[in-house]
Each structure stands twice: as C-alpha cells, then as structure tokens.
Design a protein around this motif. Sequence first.
Motif, PDB file in Angstrom:
ATOM      1  N   ASP A   1     -53.904  33.540 -17.763  1.00 33.33           N
ATOM      2  CA  ASP A   1     -53.672  34.671 -16.865  1.00 33.33           C
ATOM      3  C   ASP A   1     -52.906  34.211 -15.631  1.00 33.33           C
ATOM      4  O   ASP A   1     -51.963  34.879 -15.175  1.00 33.33           O
ATOM      5  CB  ASP A   1     -55.013  35.286 -16.466  1.00 33.33           C
ATOM      6  CG  ASP A   1     -54.866  36.626 -15.757  1.00 33.33           C
ATOM      7  OD1 ASP A   1     -53.834  37.298 -15.969  1.00 33.33           O
ATOM      8  OD2 ASP A   1     -55.785  37.010 -15.013  1.00 33.33           O
ATOM      9  N   TYR A   2     -53.298  33.059 -15.083  1.00 29.08           N
ATOM     10  CA  TYR A   2     -52.578  32.511 -13.938  1.00 29.08           C
ATOM     11  C   TYR A   2     -51.134  32.174 -14.304  1.00 29.08           C
ATOM     12  O   TYR A   2     -50.192  32.520 -13.569  1.00 29.08           O
ATOM     13  CB  TYR A   2     -53.285  31.262 -13.401  1.00 29.08           C
ATOM     14  CG  TYR A   2     -52.488  30.559 -12.325  1.00 29.08           C
ATOM     15  CD1 TYR A   2     -52.374  31.108 -11.048  1.00 29.08           C
ATOM     16  CD2 TYR A   2     -51.836  29.347 -12.583  1.00 29.08           C
ATOM     17  CE1 TYR A   2     -51.629  30.468 -10.060  1.00 29.08           C
ATOM     18  CE2 TYR A   2     -51.101  28.710 -11.607  1.00 29.08           C
ATOM     19  CZ  TYR A   2     -50.996  29.270 -10.347  1.00 29.08           C
ATOM     20  OH  TYR A   2     -50.245  28.635  -9.367  1.00 29.08           O
ATOM     21  N   LEU A   3     -50.939  31.524 -15.440  1.00 30.06           N
ATOM     22  CA  LEU A   3     -49.574  31.148 -15.851  1.00 30.06           C
ATOM     23  C   LEU A   3     -48.735  32.398 -16.115  1.00 30.06           C
ATOM     24  O   LEU A   3     -47.530  32.425 -15.784  1.00 30.06           O
ATOM     25  CB  LEU A   3     -49.636  30.262 -17.092  1.00 30.06           C
ATOM     26  CG  LEU A   3     -50.315  28.894 -16.911  1.00 30.06           C
ATOM     27  CD1 LEU A   3     -50.288  28.112 -18.218  1.00 30.06           C
ATOM     28  CD2 LEU A   3     -49.658  28.092 -15.790  1.00 30.06           C
ATOM     29  N   SER A   4     -49.334  33.426 -16.684  1.00 28.16           N
ATOM     30  CA  SER A   4     -48.588  34.657 -16.964  1.00 28.16           C
ATOM     31  C   SER A   4     -48.190  35.379 -15.681  1.00 28.16           C
ATOM     32  O   SER A   4     -47.099  35.954 -15.588  1.00 28.16           O
ATOM     33  CB  SER A   4     -49.419  35.595 -17.836  1.00 28.16           C
ATOM     34  OG  SER A   4     -49.620  35.055 -19.117  1.00 28.16           O
ATOM     35  N   LYS A   5     -49.072  35.362 -14.693  1.00 32.13           N
ATOM     36  CA  LYS A   5     -48.799  36.058 -13.436  1.00 32.13           C
ATOM     37  C   LYS A   5     -47.790  35.317 -12.563  1.00 32.13           C
ATOM     38  O   LYS A   5     -47.201  35.914 -11.657  1.00 32.13           O
ATOM     39  CB  LYS A   5     -50.097  36.274 -12.658  1.00 32.13           C
ATOM     40  CG  LYS A   5     -51.005  37.331 -13.275  1.00 32.13           C
ATOM     41  CD  LYS A   5     -52.295  37.471 -12.496  1.00 32.13           C
ATOM     42  CE  LYS A   5     -53.146  38.615 -13.057  1.00 32.13           C
ATOM     43  NZ  LYS A   5     -54.454  38.732 -12.371  1.00 32.13           N
ATOM     44  N   THR A   6     -47.607  34.032 -12.812  1.00 34.09           N
ATOM     45  CA  THR A   6     -46.767  33.237 -11.920  1.00 34.09           C
ATOM     46  C   THR A   6     -45.521  32.668 -12.582  1.00 34.09           C
ATOM     47  O   THR A   6     -44.674  32.094 -11.893  1.00 34.09           O
ATOM     48  CB  THR A   6     -47.580  32.051 -11.347  1.00 34.09           C
ATOM     49  OG1 THR A   6     -48.109  31.264 -12.435  1.00 34.09           O
ATOM     50  CG2 THR A   6     -48.728  32.545 -10.477  1.00 34.09           C
ATOM     51  N   ASN A   7     -45.381  32.837 -13.906  1.00 37.88           N
ATOM     52  CA  ASN A   7     -44.235  32.260 -14.598  1.00 37.88           C
ATOM     53  C   ASN A   7     -43.772  33.220 -15.688  1.00 37.88           C
ATOM     54  O   ASN A   7     -44.494  33.466 -16.659  1.00 37.88           O
ATOM     55  CB  ASN A   7     -44.612  30.896 -15.198  1.00 37.88           C
ATOM     56  CG  ASN A   7     -43.414  30.172 -15.793  1.00 37.88           C
ATOM     57  OD1 ASN A   7     -43.086  30.360 -16.961  1.00 37.88           O
ATOM     58  ND2 ASN A   7     -42.753  29.339 -14.994  1.00 37.88           N
ATOM     59  N   SER A   8     -42.584  33.760 -15.523  1.00 37.13           N
ATOM     60  CA  SER A   8     -42.081  34.770 -16.460  1.00 37.13           C
ATOM     61  C   SER A   8     -41.861  34.205 -17.858  1.00 37.13           C
ATOM     62  O   SER A   8     -42.062  34.906 -18.860  1.00 37.13           O
ATOM     63  CB  SER A   8     -40.779  35.366 -15.925  1.00 37.13           C
ATOM     64  OG  SER A   8     -39.798  34.351 -15.727  1.00 37.13           O
ATOM     65  N   GLU A   9     -41.474  32.937 -17.944  1.00 39.62           N
ATOM     66  CA  GLU A   9     -41.246  32.331 -19.257  1.00 39.62           C
ATOM     67  C   GLU A   9     -42.554  32.214 -20.025  1.00 39.62           C
ATOM     68  O   GLU A   9     -42.606  32.507 -21.230  1.00 39.62           O
ATOM     69  CB  GLU A   9     -40.587  30.961 -19.097  1.00 39.62           C
ATOM     70  CG  GLU A   9     -40.165  30.331 -20.415  1.00 39.62           C
ATOM     71  CD  GLU A   9     -39.427  29.026 -20.224  1.00 39.62           C
ATOM     72  OE1 GLU A   9     -38.941  28.463 -21.232  1.00 39.62           O
ATOM     73  OE2 GLU A   9     -39.341  28.531 -19.076  1.00 39.62           O
ATOM     74  N   TRP A  10     -43.611  31.784 -19.342  1.00 44.05           N
ATOM     75  CA  TRP A  10     -44.918  31.712 -20.011  1.00 44.05           C
ATOM     76  C   TRP A  10     -45.363  33.099 -20.453  1.00 44.05           C
ATOM     77  O   TRP A  10     -45.857  33.281 -21.575  1.00 44.05           O
ATOM     78  CB  TRP A  10     -45.968  31.094 -19.086  1.00 44.05           C
ATOM     79  CG  TRP A  10     -47.301  31.017 -19.753  1.00 44.05           C
ATOM     80  CD1 TRP A  10     -48.261  31.992 -19.800  1.00 44.05           C
ATOM     81  CD2 TRP A  10     -47.798  29.939 -20.547  1.00 44.05           C
ATOM     82  NE1 TRP A  10     -49.336  31.581 -20.547  1.00 44.05           N
ATOM     83  CE2 TRP A  10     -49.076  30.322 -21.024  1.00 44.05           C
ATOM     84  CE3 TRP A  10     -47.299  28.678 -20.883  1.00 44.05           C
ATOM     85  CZ2 TRP A  10     -49.846  29.481 -21.817  1.00 44.05           C
ATOM     86  CZ3 TRP A  10     -48.074  27.845 -21.674  1.00 44.05           C
ATOM     87  CH2 TRP A  10     -49.340  28.249 -22.137  1.00 44.05           C
TER      88      TRP A  10
END
Length: 484
Positions: A318-327
């Motif tokens: 969830d953190y990676l999705s909210k902060t990195n568009s590629e993830w």
Amino acid sequence: MNVSRFRMIACFAFCCSIFGSALVAQSAPAEHSTRRIYVEPFVTKEGSEKFREDVMAELRKINSISLAEDESSADAILGGGGEIWTKGYRSHNPQLGNVAPNGTPIYTGFLSIELRDRGGQTLWSYLATPPASSRDVSKDLSTLIVKKLAEALQQGEAPSRTASQFQPTTILKGAGATFPFPVYQKWFTNYRRENPVLEITYQPIGSTAGVQSLLSNNADFGASDSPEVIRELSPGDEEKYLFFPSVVGAVVPVVNLPGLSGDIAFTPEALAGIYLGKIKKWNDPILTRANRGLRLPNLDIVVVHRAEGSGTSYAWTDYLSKTNSEWKAQVGTSLTPKWPIGREANGNDGVSKLVKEQGGSIGYVEFIYALQNHLSYGRVRNRNGEFVQASLESIAAAVNHSLKIDRDFKFSIVDAPGPGVYPISTFTWIVVHAHIVDEAKRNALVGFLRWMVGPAQRQAAALGYLPIPKDVATKEVAAIARIH
C-alpha cells in the motif's frame, strides 16, 4: 556508563506489553492511585542496578511520586527489561569509516517498561529506544522513561477489572495476522487470568489463511492488518463481518549489512526499485544519494518477502503503491502481490530469521520483530520529505495527522501527511461475524472485545504497538453492540 555493562537480555518479567506514551490517555493510570512506586530490579545481564538507581533518581524529581521500599507498601511496581548495545562507532572523520573505540558509539536496542498494580494488572507501559549517541545511555533512557510516566500520570484514568460473565468451558478460536501476534499472545494469557472459564486460542498463520478460517467457520474470529481483507477474499460479503481495530503498529524495512553502523535511509523510489528488481546493488546511486556519509557496500541485494497472504504485505505494498506510480501500475496493493523478485518466508518471524541469516538482504516486518531479532531497520521518507524511523511517537504522529473514523473502521493511515510521521504505520483489526448463533461464544467474544479496547490497551506500548486513540475506542464500544 560503560555501554558494555548495559547489555540487556530480551526476556521480560511480565512478557512486555506495548505502549506507554502519554499521547493516548487511556493507557495511563490515574495520578492519585500510583503515587507510591516501587522500582524492582530490571531484567538485565549486567548494569541493572545502575539503571535502577538512575530511574529512581529521576522519579525523586517528581513531586507527585514517592518511592516505596518494597512491593507491599507500594501503589504500583515499575519494572521491565530489554537490551541496549553498541552497534558501531561513528568517526569524526568520515574518510576513516567506522573506528572503535576512538569514534562516537552508536546505540541500538530497546527497553520494555511496565507499571503494574500489586495484583499484576498493567497500568501503563512504554517502549524506549536509545538516543543515537550518549555519554550516559542509562541516565538518558531513565530520563526519557520517567518523563513519559509523569506525563501519563497527569492525564490518565484508573483501570478497572473486568468481571467474568462467561459460562465454563467456553473456547474461542482465532487465526490470522502475525503482525500483532506478540501483543495478542499477551492479551489472551492475561485475559484468561481474569476470566479462567474462557480459553482463547490463536494461530498466527497470516491474514489470508486466518480470515479464510473465519469465512469457513473454522475460527470464531480472524485477524488482519488489511481493512480490505474481506473484499479481497469474499467480495460481496462485507456486510456479514465487523472490523474492530486492536492496536496500531508499523512495518519497517530490515536489512543485514555487515559493518554498516549507521541507519540507512530509504526513499519510496529506492524501496520500489529494490522490490521491482531494478536496484540490485547496495551502492546503487539511488541509495547513495539518500545516504550521504554512509559507505554502502558493493554488495548484491537479496530481497525477502512473505510467502503467504499477509496483512503486513498489504501495508507494505500500500505504501509503495501510494508513493510510486511504477509499483502501482505493475504490482499494486494486495495481501498476495505478484512479487517480481525475491525469496519467500512465512510470517514476520520467518522474514526476520531469513534476513538475519542472509548477508546483504532486505525484508519488511512489524516493528517489534526487528527489535527482538536485533535487526537494523531503516528510516523511510514521508510526505514531508523527512526520513523518519519507527517509534511510538512517529506512529502516533501518523494517527494524529490522518485519522478519519468511518462507521466500519476500515481506514488507512499509510503515507499519512504531517511532520514526524512514520509513513508505513497501520492499524490492525480483529474480524468477526456480525451474527453469531452460539450465545456462549457471542457473549464471550463481546466481553473480550470490550476488554480489548479498554484495559488491554495499557499493555500495548511495551511491545512497540501504539494503543488505539480514545475516540476510536469509544466508538468501538458502541459498535460492539452490532454483534447479534
């Protein structure tokens, strides 16, 4: 104090509850009820008497507290244990690298502190971590602990014991998240002492497997760190289940980098790049830019992730999705993401063990697992651009800056705005059937949930979990009545 004489064994006289910050008033005892305090010897390998003396010296400075000579004459007993150690030395000349003993010592570890009444009930608890450097780490920790206790005494409320309302031989079966297992294990043991006619069993098998047990009626309650677990596993059945927040925790990136004494800092770009398999070396420019002054090794990165469906994985992705568009585009947020790379391990314990065994590795675990396994955990950049390390205070900042309570308690505080926020903070939930046919089990579960959002919260901080905010607890008490 010589830090080598301050090493502490991570076993606790009373199993370490978690929390103690005055940030949550319900975790604190009433001021008038705990003025006479007995400080018992702390569970340590060496240096325990020095630390006890330092704590008592700080307590003497508080006008509302007097020290008792023994437990029988005290209103409350203060004690605990843990381990503090030197993980390296920081040279005054960065070109020299880590130099011992000429450099400044860098401390790590934790102390789990608990205040309890003479009956053994927890009144307050706190998890203290050492300053980055200190001339007298024992005194500095004593000052911090007593400051937090004094704050709690000023704004706390007295605990009340829960009377047993259950029929004999009632057994509740739970299963699910490993994220909150340390505090759940303590809760179920302590609740049994107050209610010996009720037994609660719990299998820490991961959010997906645990909630699937609830869905198939093989468990009386499930546990997950994902507010979307029912939607993912049984779409359309959300109204049949109720979510009750139990505590707040943090997911931290843990690393095994031999010889690295400093705390590594991670940007969202770096974490996403590592878990996408794009960043393969620890001295990659993306990592070195965020860690100026640290000499990162030319070492392959070994990625470790959960094997089973996991609420910890949900918070991490969830953190990676909210902060990195590629993830977000390639993997997204899920209990069971399709990992592009990495080695698998079961549970927070399994990830901790694999990271500890494998040099050059990185994984993600709940905060207390990093501390108890002596793993280095990194600072993570938040929305304010700050690199923040997990602590009770930085988790509380995430709650204070982001919490909007809805009727179903299905909220996320991941990537919360505000200064001092640790960005991978999350609530964890107990999930139950809204309709429970068995009256004995229904009454038992209702009784436990009421205790969980009340007296149990005082046991959370010593294990590194933040108690739920008081306004959330108040709304939960009302929501428990929806179980029928």
